[in-house]
Design an enzyme around this catalytic site. Sequence first.
Site, PDB file in Angstrom:
ATOM      1  N   CYS A   2       0.874  -1.170   0.000  1.00  0.00           N
ATOM      2  CA  CYS A   2       0.000   0.000   0.000  1.00  0.00           C
ATOM      3  C   CYS A   2       0.909   1.217   0.000  1.00  0.00           C
ATOM      4  O   CYS A   2       2.124   1.096   0.114  1.00  0.00           O
ATOM      5  CB  CYS A   2      -0.840   0.047   1.275  1.00  0.00           C
ATOM      6  SG  CYS A   2      -1.817  -1.438   1.537  1.00  0.00           S
ATOM      7  N   ARG A  27       1.345   1.863  -6.046  1.00  0.00           N
ATOM      8  CA  ARG A  27       1.546   0.921  -4.937  1.00  0.00           C
ATOM      9  C   ARG A  27       0.241   0.248  -4.514  1.00  0.00           C
ATOM     10  O   ARG A  27       0.244  -0.664  -3.683  1.00  0.00           O
ATOM     11  CB  ARG A  27       2.134   1.641  -3.717  1.00  0.00           C
ATOM     12  CG  ARG A  27       3.526   2.181  -3.932  1.00  0.00           C
ATOM     13  CD  ARG A  27       4.042   2.801  -2.642  1.00  0.00           C
ATOM     14  NE  ARG A  27       4.139   1.821  -1.581  1.00  0.00           N
ATOM     15  CZ  ARG A  27       5.202   1.089  -1.320  1.00  0.00           C
ATOM     16  NH1 ARG A  27       6.274   1.214  -2.061  1.00  0.00           N
ATOM     17  NH2 ARG A  27       5.199   0.225  -0.326  1.00  0.00           N
ATOM     18  N   TRP A  73      -3.759  -1.567  -1.278  1.00  0.00           N
ATOM     19  CA  TRP A  73      -3.711  -2.783  -2.082  1.00  0.00           C
ATOM     20  C   TRP A  73      -4.041  -3.871  -1.079  1.00  0.00           C
ATOM     21  O   TRP A  73      -3.205  -4.225  -0.252  1.00  0.00           O
ATOM     22  CB  TRP A  73      -2.323  -2.965  -2.686  1.00  0.00           C
ATOM     23  CG  TRP A  73      -2.168  -4.239  -3.435  1.00  0.00           C
ATOM     24  CD1 TRP A  73      -1.627  -5.400  -2.973  1.00  0.00           C
ATOM     25  CD2 TRP A  73      -2.544  -4.493  -4.787  1.00  0.00           C
ATOM     26  NE1 TRP A  73      -1.653  -6.357  -3.953  1.00  0.00           N
ATOM     27  CE2 TRP A  73      -2.212  -5.825  -5.085  1.00  0.00           C
ATOM     28  CE3 TRP A  73      -3.145  -3.716  -5.777  1.00  0.00           C
ATOM     29  CZ2 TRP A  73      -2.456  -6.401  -6.322  1.00  0.00           C
ATOM     30  CZ3 TRP A  73      -3.369  -4.290  -7.010  1.00  0.00           C
ATOM     31  CH2 TRP A  73      -3.026  -5.630  -7.270  1.00  0.00           C
ATOM     32  N   ASN A  99       1.164   0.168   6.044  1.00  0.00           N
ATOM     33  CA  ASN A  99       1.544  -0.611   4.864  1.00  0.00           C
ATOM     34  C   ASN A  99       2.299  -1.830   5.361  1.00  0.00           C
ATOM     35  O   ASN A  99       3.297  -1.680   6.074  1.00  0.00           O
ATOM     36  CB  ASN A  99       2.448   0.239   3.952  1.00  0.00           C
ATOM     37  CG  ASN A  99       3.122  -0.599   2.889  1.00  0.00           C
ATOM     38  OD1 ASN A  99       2.546  -1.572   2.399  1.00  0.00           O
ATOM     39  ND2 ASN A  99       4.340  -0.246   2.527  1.00  0.00           N
ATOM     40  N   GLY A 100       1.827  -3.023   5.013  1.00  0.00           N
ATOM     41  CA  GLY A 100       2.520  -4.233   5.441  1.00  0.00           C
ATOM     42  C   GLY A 100       1.530  -5.285   5.891  1.00  0.00           C
ATOM     43  O   GLY A 100       0.331  -5.190   5.593  1.00  0.00           O
ATOM     44  N   GLU A 474       9.061 -20.740 -18.971  1.00  0.00           N
ATOM     45  CA  GLU A 474       8.849 -19.373 -18.486  1.00  0.00           C
ATOM     46  C   GLU A 474       9.891 -18.413 -19.092  1.00  0.00           C
ATOM     47  O   GLU A 474       9.558 -17.294 -19.490  1.00  0.00           O
ATOM     48  CB  GLU A 474       8.892 -19.356 -16.946  1.00  0.00           C
ATOM     49  CG  GLU A 474       8.783 -18.005 -16.282  1.00  0.00           C
ATOM     50  CD  GLU A 474       7.518 -17.218 -16.619  1.00  0.00           C
ATOM     51  OE1 GLU A 474       6.610 -17.763 -17.270  1.00  0.00           O
ATOM     52  OE2 GLU A 474       7.478 -16.026 -16.258  1.00  0.00           O
ATOM     53  N   LYS A 478       9.052 -15.148 -21.382  1.00  0.00           N
ATOM     54  CA  LYS A 478       9.535 -13.783 -21.118  1.00  0.00           C
ATOM     55  C   LYS A 478      10.238 -13.239 -22.348  1.00  0.00           C
ATOM     56  O   LYS A 478      10.037 -12.104 -22.746  1.00  0.00           O
ATOM     57  CB  LYS A 478      10.522 -13.737 -19.934  1.00  0.00           C
ATOM     58  CG  LYS A 478      10.002 -14.001 -18.570  1.00  0.00           C
ATOM     59  CD  LYS A 478       9.020 -12.988 -18.039  1.00  0.00           C
ATOM     60  CE  LYS A 478       7.617 -13.347 -18.415  1.00  0.00           C
ATOM     61  NZ  LYS A 478       6.740 -13.822 -17.431  1.00  0.00           N
ATOM     62  N   GLU A 481       7.733 -12.471 -25.240  1.00  0.00           N
ATOM     63  CA  GLU A 481       6.800 -11.385 -24.942  1.00  0.00           C
ATOM     64  C   GLU A 481       7.393  -9.999 -25.133  1.00  0.00           C
ATOM     65  O   GLU A 481       6.727  -9.107 -25.627  1.00  0.00           O
ATOM     66  CB  GLU A 481       6.373 -11.452 -23.465  1.00  0.00           C
ATOM     67  CG  GLU A 481       5.321 -12.459 -23.153  1.00  0.00           C
ATOM     68  CD  GLU A 481       4.978 -12.422 -21.672  1.00  0.00           C
ATOM     69  OE1 GLU A 481       5.854 -12.749 -20.849  1.00  0.00           O
ATOM     70  OE2 GLU A 481       3.849 -12.063 -21.336  1.00  0.00           O
ATOM     71  N   HIS A 497      14.018 -35.898 -30.218  1.00  0.00           N
ATOM     72  CA  HIS A 497      12.777 -36.311 -30.875  1.00  0.00           C
ATOM     73  C   HIS A 497      12.313 -35.295 -31.918  1.00  0.00           C
ATOM     74  O   HIS A 497      11.154 -35.313 -32.308  1.00  0.00           O
ATOM     75  CB  HIS A 497      11.686 -36.542 -29.819  1.00  0.00           C
ATOM     76  CG  HIS A 497      12.041 -37.634 -28.854  1.00  0.00           C
ATOM     77  ND1 HIS A 497      12.125 -38.956 -29.223  1.00  0.00           N
ATOM     78  CD2 HIS A 497      12.387 -37.579 -27.545  1.00  0.00           C
ATOM     79  CE1 HIS A 497      12.489 -39.681 -28.166  1.00  0.00           C
ATOM     80  NE2 HIS A 497      12.662 -38.867 -27.137  1.00  0.00           N
ATOM     81  N   LYS A 595      -2.226  -6.684 -19.467  1.00  0.00           N
ATOM     82  CA  LYS A 595      -1.892  -7.235 -18.140  1.00  0.00           C
ATOM     83  C   LYS A 595      -2.955  -8.233 -17.673  1.00  0.00           C
ATOM     84  O   LYS A 595      -2.627  -9.297 -17.177  1.00  0.00           O
ATOM     85  CB  LYS A 595      -1.751  -6.091 -17.138  1.00  0.00           C
ATOM     86  CG  LYS A 595      -1.328  -6.536 -15.753  1.00  0.00           C
ATOM     87  CD  LYS A 595       0.132  -6.909 -15.724  1.00  0.00           C
ATOM     88  CE  LYS A 595       0.579  -7.527 -14.423  1.00  0.00           C
ATOM     89  NZ  LYS A 595       1.737  -8.421 -14.630  1.00  0.00           N
TER      90      LYS A 595
HETATM   91  C1  F6R Z   1       3.352 -13.484 -18.820  1.00  0.00           C
HETATM   92  C2  F6R Z   1       2.046 -12.981 -18.473  1.00  0.00           C
HETATM   93  C3  F6R Z   1       0.840 -13.752 -18.908  1.00  0.00           C
HETATM   94  C4  F6R Z   1       0.019 -14.109 -17.664  1.00  0.00           C
HETATM   95  C5  F6R Z   1      -1.298 -14.786 -18.064  1.00  0.00           C
HETATM   96  C6  F6R Z   1      -2.091 -15.232 -16.871  1.00  0.00           C
HETATM   97  O1  F6R Z   1       4.358 -12.587 -18.507  1.00  0.00           O
HETATM   98  O2  F6R Z   1       1.935 -11.991 -17.833  1.00  0.00           O
HETATM   99  O3  F6R Z   1       1.175 -14.891 -19.606  1.00  0.00           O
HETATM  100  O4  F6R Z   1       0.781 -14.955 -16.866  1.00  0.00           O
HETATM  101  O5  F6R Z   1      -2.066 -13.889 -18.819  1.00  0.00           O
HETATM  102  O6  F6R Z   1      -2.400 -14.177 -16.033  1.00  0.00           O
HETATM  103  P1  F6R Z   1      -2.966 -14.395 -14.580  1.00  0.00           P
HETATM  104  O7  F6R Z   1      -1.900 -14.995 -13.749  1.00  0.00           O
HETATM  105  O8  F6R Z   1      -3.345 -13.013 -14.131  1.00  0.00           O
HETATM  106  O9  F6R Z   1      -4.138 -15.304 -14.720  1.00  0.00           O
END
Ligand code: F6R
Length: 600
Positions: A2, A27, A73, A99-100, A474, A478, A481, A497, A595
């Site tokens: 927060c 935040r 938050w 905050n915490g 993963e 990254k 993306e 394979h 996001k």
């Molecule tokens: C990768 C990324 C996306 C999310 C995916 C699921 O960097 O941000 O692949 O991981 O859209 O999102 P959540 O976890 O919010 O369901």
Amino acid sequence: MCGIVGYVGSRPAAPILLEALKRLEYRGYDSAGMATVSRKLFVKKDRGRIADIDRRLKLAEMPGNLGVGHTRWATHGEPSRVNAHPHLDNSGKIAVVHNGIIENYFELKKFLQGHGYRFTSQTDTEVIPNLIHHFLKRSGDLEGSVRQAAKRLRGSFALAVISEEEPGKIIAVRQDSPLIIGLGEGEVFLASDIPAILQHTNRMLVLENGEMAVLTPDDVSIKKFGSGATVKREPMLVQWTAEMAEKEGYPHFTLKEIFQQPDAVRDTLRVPPEELKRLARFLLRAKRVYLIACGTSYHAALVAKYALAKLAGFPVEVVISSEFGEIGNMDEGTAVLAITQSGETADTLKAVEAARAAGARVACLTNVVGSSITRMSDLVCYTYAGPEVSVVATKTFAAQVAYLLRLAVQLAEARGRSGPRSKRLAAGLGSMPEIMRKVLVEVEPRVKSLARGFLSAEHIYLIGRGVGYPLVLEGALKIKEITYIHSEGMPAGELKHGTLALIERGTPVIAVVTPGGMRMKMVSNVEEVKARGAQVTAIADNGKDLEGHVDELISIPHTEELLSPLLFIIPLQLLAYHITVGRGQDPDRPRSLAKSVTVE
Ligand code: F6R
């Protein structure tokens, strides 16, 4: 996470607090509130974004030259007016913003209830003003009472406390959550982060863990709240611009959040054991267990699959949410653990809906209190990574992995399988935040220089085995993306394979050589691609044996195999980041991505 702010001086406090809160919205932004003192205490707070609350409640018109504010938050208790800060004691005279996370709030609440205190919110924070009041009743000394209260709190807390009975001062306390004091001429500012107050002053004092400060318009006195010893500290001059300050000096949120991972893991490890026990019981009652998720959360679920199998002998099926409807075998005997940092991903919500309709029970693990998934689940569990601004998930992945490793330890215990390995893992988890911090600092310069070698790559292949397999998935995600380079992660055993046909002279291969029983097989896979001319960068557990066998080596300190994802993910994230920046692209805003993916 927060944001908190404070002001004491000769100007009207409310407009300054409001402006500072708006600058701290990154935040947290689910609710906000302010308290000011002008002879008596005034409090306004509500659910929603700060600008909307201000339109409704006219925050800027609150009277007085002293006050505190908070942008939330949520961690304990969903976003609502009653859970918003500031929180007051039962006498209505003391206001606190926090905050915490207070780990022992449950015990403190019981203690205070035993002394007749009543509680109205679901927050951990509400114990704090009441605890202060409890001590104040006896001593009449506000500062001493705040100190007594701070000594009894466990967890992380940055606090700002005001009282209508001592209207000229703010008392600030810090333990494991940031707090900055800004020094003006006849006025003093307080904030969680520098950008909130940078427009007023660049003379700042950073409060350290275990310290408290009394702020009056002309003076700031700091002491240790444990011993009461006085602390002398010179102010520093901050040279950042407001934009740099919001990112804490990092050029991008992505990098800031990569570096915040130790804190995200530390805060997530503070989840009370009862919560993990509840989740373990929930899963143990089922005939079959599915972990469902998308993207990065799916990769965290795959790490969990290895940990649950190896540590607890507990098999789970991990399914991508958008495929679940096609293959999930669902009935009353099914338990689903849906993992989603945002709690809003449409594919995961749809899968959960289908599971519930078929009679399955659903638990969720999310980073956003009160998100849609929490309203659809029988059991709700949280990671505590704080808000993630960057589109790509980084610190939420680390927090999910930390949580799920604790779950594996818990399940091992519940199934009578908690041998030396699970004890080692449980103990090792506690020291991960510090080791992660070291790895971040040590590997970043090396990764930054290695990134130059990938700037014009067209394809990057990542290989791993065991827990290294979800990590390469993963890492590849990254890279694709934010760099827009085609990258593919695969189990190293699968190379022969098919994919081996694509490896030729100069093909970039990143080999993730995690510790454990598969390590030697991974080393053979490295030789295999090397023999075909690949340009191999190895990220290896204690990689001395690979020196001379690979083109580039990033050595990671040795850890227990199941803890290694928390360390190995760091160079992969940093590599994606530095390649992106090296190519002149913005890692915070990758093209075509959002996001929260709220469409199927
Ligand atoms: C990768 C990324 C996306 C999310 C995916 C699921 O960097 O941000 O692949 O991981 O859209 O999102 P959540 O976890 O919010 O369901």
